[in-house]
Design a protein around this motif. Sequence first.
Motif, PDB file in Angstrom:
ATOM      1  N   ALA A  66       7.706   3.707   3.472  1.00 18.52           N
ATOM      2  CA  ALA A  66       8.048   4.387   2.216  1.00 18.52           C
ATOM      3  C   ALA A  66       7.366   5.747   2.160  1.00 18.52           C
ATOM      4  N   TRP A  67       6.114   5.806   2.598  1.00 19.13           N
ATOM      5  CA  TRP A  67       5.407   7.083   2.616  1.00 19.13           C
ATOM      6  C   TRP A  67       6.089   8.049   3.581  1.00 19.13           C
TER       7      TRP A  67
ATOM      8  N   VAL B 150      -5.019   7.374   1.860  1.00 20.94           N
ATOM      9  CA  VAL B 150      -4.826   6.429   0.770  1.00 20.94           C
ATOM     10  C   VAL B 150      -6.156   5.732   0.552  1.00 20.94           C
TER      11      VAL B 150
ATOM     12  N   CYS C 260       4.295  -6.196   4.495  1.00 18.19           N
ATOM     13  CA  CYS C 260       4.176  -5.403   3.260  1.00 18.19           C
ATOM     14  C   CYS C 260       3.552  -4.042   3.553  1.00 18.19           C
ATOM     15  N   ALA C 261       2.504  -4.039   4.369  1.00 19.69           N
ATOM     16  CA  ALA C 261       1.845  -2.777   4.723  1.00 19.69           C
ATOM     17  C   ALA C 261       2.798  -1.878   5.502  1.00 19.69           C
TER      18      ALA C 261
ATOM     19  N   THR D  48      10.336  -9.155  -2.068  1.00 19.29           N
ATOM     20  CA  THR D  48       9.162  -9.961  -1.707  1.00 19.29           C
ATOM     21  C   THR D  48       9.582 -11.266  -1.041  1.00 19.29           C
TER      22      THR D  48
ATOM     23  N   ARG E  59       6.064  -1.876   5.309  1.00 21.68           N
ATOM     24  CA  ARG E  59       7.055  -1.386   4.343  1.00 21.68           C
ATOM     25  C   ARG E  59       6.473  -0.200   3.560  1.00 21.68           C
ATOM     26  N   ASP E  60       5.216  -0.323   3.142  1.00 22.09           N
ATOM     27  CA  ASP E  60       4.576   0.754   2.392  1.00 22.09           C
ATOM     28  C   ASP E  60       4.417   2.013   3.244  1.00 22.09           C
ATOM     29  N   ARG E  61       4.046   1.831   4.514  1.00 26.51           N
ATOM     30  CA  ARG E  61       3.913   2.995   5.405  1.00 26.51           C
ATOM     31  C   ARG E  61       5.258   3.680   5.597  1.00 26.51           C
TER      32      ARG E  61
END
Length: 54
Positions: free
Chosen positions: A42-43, A53, A35-36, A4, A38-40
């Motif tokens: 990861a998916w 989602v 952050c978004a 973070t 990074r999340d994408r």
Amino acid sequence: MNETEKLLKEAASIAKRTFLDPSEEAVLEIFKELCAERDRMAWATDGRDSATVH
């Protein structure tokens, strides 16, 4: 330094390169997008090419 903190520092760096005098709000908006992103990623790396989602 945790993930973070790294993202927040990167957001501040991007804001400083993009705007003459970036506001805290600008840094936070860039942080949210990082952050978004990074999340994408990861998916995508989990083999989930498409998903809904909620």
